[in-house]
Design an enzyme around this catalytic site. Sequence first.
Site, mmCIF file in Angstrom:
data_model
loop_
_atom_site.group_PDB
_atom_site.id
_atom_site.type_symbol
_atom_site.label_atom_id
_atom_site.label_comp_id
_atom_site.label_asym_id
_atom_site.label_seq_id
_atom_site.Cartn_x
_atom_site.Cartn_y
_atom_site.Cartn_z
ATOM 1 N N LYS A 40 52.135 40.211 53.258
ATOM 2 C CA LYS A 40 52.395 41.204 54.151
ATOM 3 C C LYS A 40 50.927 41.551 54.869
ATOM 4 O O LYS A 40 51.197 41.648 56.287
ATOM 5 C CB LYS A 40 53.171 42.313 53.961
ATOM 6 C CG LYS A 40 54.784 42.140 53.615
ATOM 7 C CD LYS A 40 55.512 41.235 54.690
ATOM 8 C CE LYS A 40 56.710 41.379 54.521
ATOM 9 N NZ LYS A 40 57.767 40.980 55.569
ATOM 10 N N TYR B 125 53.701 39.698 47.177
ATOM 11 C CA TYR B 125 54.319 40.349 48.601
ATOM 12 C C TYR B 125 53.481 40.972 49.329
ATOM 13 O O TYR B 125 53.525 40.761 50.548
ATOM 14 C CB TYR B 125 55.641 41.091 48.056
ATOM 15 C CG TYR B 125 56.362 41.788 49.316
ATOM 16 C CD1 TYR B 125 57.393 41.109 49.744
ATOM 17 C CD2 TYR B 125 56.229 43.128 49.472
ATOM 18 C CE1 TYR B 125 58.039 41.675 50.970
ATOM 19 C CE2 TYR B 125 56.901 43.785 50.406
ATOM 20 C CZ TYR B 125 57.895 42.701 51.143
ATOM 21 O OH TYR B 125 58.657 43.330 52.096
ATOM 22 N N ALA B 126 52.393 41.993 48.729
ATOM 23 C CA ALA B 126 51.760 42.943 49.302
ATOM 24 C C ALA B 126 50.549 41.736 50.073
ATOM 25 O O ALA B 126 50.516 42.120 51.343
ATOM 26 C CB ALA B 126 51.132 43.783 48.667
ATOM 27 N N ALA B 127 50.152 40.867 49.401
ATOM 28 C CA ALA B 127 49.040 40.104 50.098
ATOM 29 C C ALA B 127 49.675 39.309 51.277
ATOM 30 O O ALA B 127 49.029 39.001 52.084
ATOM 31 C CB ALA B 127 48.538 39.138 49.049
ATOM 32 N N SER C 3 55.275 45.099 56.208
ATOM 33 C CA SER C 3 55.619 46.202 55.163
ATOM 34 C C SER C 3 54.552 47.220 55.079
ATOM 35 O O SER C 3 53.364 46.677 55.013
ATOM 36 C CB SER C 3 56.108 45.464 53.739
ATOM 37 O OG SER C 3 56.229 46.258 52.971
ATOM 38 N N GLY D 3 66.090 35.616 60.056
ATOM 39 C CA GLY D 3 66.564 36.731 58.935
ATOM 40 C C GLY D 3 67.490 37.772 59.696
ATOM 41 O O GLY D 3 67.463 38.992 59.287
ATOM 42 N N ALA D 4 68.351 37.191 60.451
ATOM 43 C CA ALA D 4 69.184 38.108 61.350
ATOM 44 C C ALA D 4 70.555 38.489 60.586
ATOM 45 O O ALA D 4 71.353 38.887 61.123
ATOM 46 C CB ALA D 4 69.551 37.437 62.620
ATOM 47 N N ASN E 262 61.459 38.469 61.577
ATOM 48 C CA ASN E 262 61.682 39.486 60.769
ATOM 49 C C ASN E 262 62.169 38.800 59.164
ATOM 50 O O ASN E 262 62.158 39.525 58.045
ATOM 51 C CB ASN E 262 63.314 40.030 61.143
ATOM 52 C CG ASN E 262 63.929 40.753 60.073
ATOM 53 O OD1 ASN E 262 63.580 41.958 59.752
ATOM 54 N ND2 ASN E 262 64.974 40.385 59.484
#
Length: 255
Positions: free
Chosen positions: A154, A150-152, A137, A14-15, A83
């Site tokens: 991360k 998303y939270a799960a 995150s 993810g650069a 990343n």
Amino acid sequence: MELELSGKKAVVTGAGQGIGLAVVRALAEAGADVYGGARTVGPELREATKYTMEVDLATPDGPGRLVEAAREELGGVDVLVNNVGGGVSWAASFLDIDDDVWRRSFELNLFSTVRASRAALPGMVERGGGTIVNIGSANGRLADPQLAHYAAAKAALANLGKALSVEFSPKGVRVNTISPGPVRTRIWTKPQLAKQAGMTPEEFVRSVPGKVGLTTGALVEPEEIAALVVLLASGRIPSVTGADLSIDAGLLKIV
């Protein structure tokens, strides 16, 4: 401070922009040879490093192809920075998050790291050690039904980092996670959000810290994350492994 990164071989996923681009620049400035993988390789990434690859890291073979390309061109991999991530799309409620959204979130935020790490670890062990830094995150520690997918993902990423550390630290590979709060990236700077709020982009960005409760009064800058990545990747703090480090501008008050 001597960071012991000169000549080290690093891969950053993810650069192409935001945190990933800042990490590529910081590692290169510290003397590492950096291989940057992104869905789109733009002029900023090409300027930051001559080693790049356009790759979809959410596909089953993408992360492995990136690591293998870096190994062939650089001669090995000493540092892996996982990343790549995203999928921060707010839902009206948990019941509105369908299976496709869950799958996409986990492919990008968790399985990309699983696959890149699986590709890099044997070579790191063979070379006598290395470092993996995962970018998580603060959402991994927050209860937000609108971002449950998303939270799960991360939260799972942070747990994965600890598991890898338990197995591979005795073999010389340190694994750590950085969990940022709101960072000044396109998630917050895209004009659509400002327009919806009836503000200019600059006004909207200035309003975010107050809206989400950042005690510092400012968004986290990508360069701050990059500086922490460089320190973790260096040989200066060899006892730090299995950590999940917050850099969240005071977002998490109680954890």
